[in-house]
Design a protein around this motif. Structure first.
Motif, PDB file in Angstrom:
ATOM      1  N   TYR A  85       0.864  -1.195   0.000  1.00 51.58           N
ATOM      2  CA  TYR A  85       0.000   0.000   0.000  1.00 51.58           C
ATOM      3  C   TYR A  85       0.896   1.239   0.000  1.00 51.58           C
ATOM      4  O   TYR A  85       1.818   1.342   0.815  1.00 51.58           O
ATOM      5  CB  TYR A  85      -0.919  -0.017   1.226  1.00 51.58           C
ATOM      6  N   PRO A  88       1.760   8.066   2.692  1.00 52.59           N
ATOM      7  CA  PRO A  88       2.780   8.843   3.424  1.00 52.59           C
ATOM      8  C   PRO A  88       3.143   8.221   4.771  1.00 52.59           C
ATOM      9  O   PRO A  88       4.168   8.568   5.353  1.00 52.59           O
ATOM     10  CB  PRO A  88       2.109  10.210   3.626  1.00 52.59           C
ATOM     11  N   GLY A 112      -4.498   4.157  -3.013  1.00 51.70           N
ATOM     12  CA  GLY A 112      -5.609   4.782  -2.296  1.00 51.70           C
ATOM     13  C   GLY A 112      -6.098   6.016  -3.030  1.00 51.70           C
ATOM     14  O   GLY A 112      -5.374   6.599  -3.842  1.00 51.70           O
ATOM     15  N   TYR A 114      -9.186   9.463  -2.251  1.00 45.35           N
ATOM     16  CA  TYR A 114      -9.909  10.173  -1.181  1.00 45.35           C
ATOM     17  C   TYR A 114      -8.967  10.367   0.021  1.00 45.35           C
ATOM     18  O   TYR A 114      -7.811  10.726  -0.173  1.00 45.35           O
ATOM     19  CB  TYR A 114     -11.195   9.430  -0.798  1.00 45.35           C
ATOM     20  N   GLU A 115      -9.462  10.075   1.261  1.00 51.83           N
ATOM     21  CA  GLU A 115      -8.612  10.240   2.445  1.00 51.83           C
ATOM     22  C   GLU A 115      -7.947   8.921   2.851  1.00 51.83           C
ATOM     23  O   GLU A 115      -7.336   8.844   3.912  1.00 51.83           O
ATOM     24  CB  GLU A 115      -9.413  10.852   3.597  1.00 51.83           C
ATOM     25  N   GLY A 116      -8.052   7.898   1.983  1.00 55.60           N
ATOM     26  CA  GLY A 116      -7.331   6.664   2.261  1.00 55.60           C
ATOM     27  C   GLY A 116      -8.228   5.450   2.397  1.00 55.60           C
ATOM     28  O   GLY A 116      -9.350   5.437   1.874  1.00 55.60           O
ATOM     29  N   ILE A 130       4.479   1.531   1.986  1.00 54.29           N
ATOM     30  CA  ILE A 130       5.685   2.233   1.517  1.00 54.29           C
ATOM     31  C   ILE A 130       5.350   3.679   1.176  1.00 54.29           C
ATOM     32  O   ILE A 130       4.299   3.973   0.617  1.00 54.29           O
ATOM     33  CB  ILE A 130       6.277   1.507   0.287  1.00 54.29           C
ATOM     34  N   SER A 131       6.276   4.589   1.534  1.00 58.60           N
ATOM     35  CA  SER A 131       6.142   6.022   1.237  1.00 58.60           C
ATOM     36  C   SER A 131       7.288   6.487   0.349  1.00 58.60           C
ATOM     37  O   SER A 131       8.430   6.065   0.523  1.00 58.60           O
ATOM     38  CB  SER A 131       6.180   6.827   2.539  1.00 58.60           C
ATOM     39  N   PHE A 135       5.053  13.972   1.646  1.00 55.49           N
ATOM     40  CA  PHE A 135       4.152  14.872   0.934  1.00 55.49           C
ATOM     41  C   PHE A 135       2.865  14.100   0.633  1.00 55.49           C
ATOM     42  O   PHE A 135       2.857  12.874   0.701  1.00 55.49           O
ATOM     43  CB  PHE A 135       4.791  15.368  -0.372  1.00 55.49           C
ATOM     44  N   LEU A 137      -0.269  13.311  -2.008  1.00 57.29           N
ATOM     45  CA  LEU A 137      -0.752  13.330  -3.392  1.00 57.29           C
ATOM     46  C   LEU A 137      -2.275  13.262  -3.376  1.00 57.29           C
ATOM     47  O   LEU A 137      -2.892  13.122  -2.328  1.00 57.29           O
ATOM     48  CB  LEU A 137      -0.185  12.116  -4.147  1.00 57.29           C
ATOM     49  N   SER A 138      -2.862  13.311  -4.555  1.00 58.59           N
ATOM     50  CA  SER A 138      -4.321  13.142  -4.661  1.00 58.59           C
ATOM     51  C   SER A 138      -4.716  11.678  -4.645  1.00 58.59           C
ATOM     52  O   SER A 138      -5.893  11.342  -4.560  1.00 58.59           O
ATOM     53  CB  SER A 138      -4.835  13.772  -5.948  1.00 58.59           C
ATOM     54  N   ALA A 143       2.623   7.456  -7.110  1.00 58.59           N
ATOM     55  CA  ALA A 143       3.620   6.706  -6.333  1.00 58.59           C
ATOM     56  C   ALA A 143       3.777   5.293  -6.887  1.00 58.59           C
ATOM     57  O   ALA A 143       4.901   4.784  -6.994  1.00 58.59           O
ATOM     58  CB  ALA A 143       3.214   6.670  -4.861  1.00 58.59           C
TER      59      ALA A 143
HETATM   60  C1  9WO Z   1      -5.877  13.476   2.226  1.00 56.00           C
HETATM   61  C2  9WO Z   1      -6.241  14.423   3.115  1.00 56.00           C
HETATM   62  C3  9WO Z   1      -7.144  15.479   3.053  1.00 56.00           C
HETATM   63  C4  9WO Z   1      -7.292  16.305   4.155  1.00 56.00           C
HETATM   64  C5  9WO Z   1      -6.565  16.070   5.312  1.00 56.00           C
HETATM   65  C6  9WO Z   1      -5.666  15.005   5.353  1.00 56.00           C
HETATM   66  C7  9WO Z   1      -5.533  14.212   4.262  1.00 56.00           C
HETATM   67  N1  9WO Z   1      -4.754  13.156   4.071  1.00 56.00           N
HETATM   68  C8  9WO Z   1      -4.992  12.710   2.861  1.00 56.00           C
HETATM   69  C9  9WO Z   1      -4.307  11.567   2.361  1.00 56.00           C
HETATM   70  O1  9WO Z   1      -3.349  11.125   2.971  1.00 56.00           O
HETATM   71  N2  9WO Z   1      -4.798  11.022   1.233  1.00 56.00           N
HETATM   72  C10 9WO Z   1      -4.130   9.903   0.666  1.00 56.00           C
HETATM   73  C11 9WO Z   1      -4.027  10.117  -0.807  1.00 56.00           C
HETATM   74  C12 9WO Z   1      -4.827   8.606   0.948  1.00 56.00           C
HETATM   75  C13 9WO Z   1      -3.975   7.484   0.401  1.00 56.00           C
HETATM   76  C14 9WO Z   1      -3.586   7.714  -1.054  1.00 56.00           C
HETATM   77  N3  9WO Z   1      -3.143   9.056  -1.232  1.00 56.00           N
HETATM   78  C15 9WO Z   1      -1.814   9.348  -1.195  1.00 56.00           C
HETATM   79  C16 9WO Z   1      -0.734   8.500  -1.303  1.00 56.00           C
HETATM   80  N4  9WO Z   1      -1.338  10.572  -1.072  1.00 56.00           N
HETATM   81  N5  9WO Z   1      -0.014  10.532  -1.030  1.00 56.00           N
HETATM   82  C17 9WO Z   1       0.383   9.295  -1.182  1.00 56.00           C
HETATM   83  C18 9WO Z   1       1.754   8.928  -1.174  1.00 56.00           C
HETATM   84  C19 9WO Z   1       2.139   7.639  -1.421  1.00 56.00           C
HETATM   85  C20 9WO Z   1       3.481   7.324  -1.378  1.00 56.00           C
HETATM   86  N6  9WO Z   1       4.398   8.256  -1.097  1.00 56.00           N
HETATM   87  C21 9WO Z   1       4.036   9.526  -0.867  1.00 56.00           C
HETATM   88  C22 9WO Z   1       2.715   9.886  -0.891  1.00 56.00           C
END
Ligand code: 9WO
Length: 245
Positions: A85, A88, A112, A114-116, A130-131, A135, A137-138, A143
């Protein structure tokens, strides 16, 4: 190497990986990417793939049933796969982790949106989180594309001989040295003389010195983690002497 990618946007992932050396590797059958879209498992009129978080608040999570059905479908197609998965909250990705993943023949990536995703899906279905960095992303797709690219280029045959040699010479944990091509002068900036000298030993030493120096200037923690050879220490000392005003 076979990849399964769980994503609500399968064309985003497939299209991004259809170019360059990875695209060629897919055409040649060295790498395969199979996407699984949770939306095809939605049963209601609106094809719902999101759901509300318990506890309230803004934002949505991925709907558990459609997501888990997709993961199960991917596991059936790729029975040897570890499930990763991208988030972050995951373990930071490094070239060492990339090399470990490259030893597997099948990997499933969960993107993922939305918010996960529900924490219990991570507990039940995910082997590694893994991250790519600190930062947001949407969604996990960019990733996932980066992970497929970084890992697949280590599959034997994916890179040509020349690129493989470059890969090997820079798998030593240092930042890359600066590079120059034509013309010899751009806006008054000249190519370092040594690169035009034809002295291959001097060129190799200069490149190594620049790699050490740039790592020291920009990412000192990388150097603190490794013991330098006497030759490397001399080159770095030289770089530091030349850099100080
Ligand atoms: C969205 C959001 C909105 C308002 C407040 C907090 C919030 N957190 C998130 C969020 O973490 N959304 C993620 C979007 C849900 C999982 C997939 N998304 C994601 C993966 N964003 N960034 C990554 C990612 C993956 C790997 N390495 C860096 C970033």
């Amino acid at each position: 190497m076979k990849w399964g990618v769980i994503t609500l946007f399968p064309t985003m992932v497939a299209d991004a990986l259809a170019h360059g050396v990875i695209g060629k590797a897919i055409q040649r059958g060295l790498v395969a990417i199979i996407t699984f879209n949770p939306r095809v498992h939605a049963t209601d009129l609106h094809q719902t793939v999101d759901d509300r978080p318990f506890g309230g608040g803004p934002g949505m999570l991925m709907k558990v049933e459609t997501l888990r059905t997709s993961i199960a479908e991917a596991k059936k197609a790729l029975p040897e796969a570890a499930v990763v998965y991208l988030s972050p909250q995951g373990e930071p990705l490094t070239q060492a982790v990339v090399r470990e993943i490259a030893e597997r023949s099948e990997i499933i990536l969960v993107c993922g949106r939305y918010e996960g995703i529900d924490e219990r899906v991570i507990e039940l279905d995910v082997d590694h989180e893994i991250s790519l960095g600190d930062f947001v992303l949407s969604g996990g797709e960019p990733a996932a594309i980066a992970v497929v690219d970084a890992v697949s280029r280590l599959v034997p045959g994916v890179l040509g001989h020349a690129s493989s040699a470059i890969e090997d010479s820079f798998s030593d944990g240092l930042l890359d040295c600066p590079h120059y091509t034509r013309p010899e002068e751009i806006a008054g900036l000249k190519v370092p003389d040594v690169l035009l000298s034809g002295h291959h030993g001097d060129i190799a030493r200069w490149r190594r010195k620049q790699a050490l120096g740039r790592t020291w200037l920009r990412r000192s923690e990388i150097l603190e983690k490794q013991e330098l050879s006497d030759e490397d220490q001399l080159l770095l000392d030289e770089f530091i002497r030349e850099t100080k005003p």
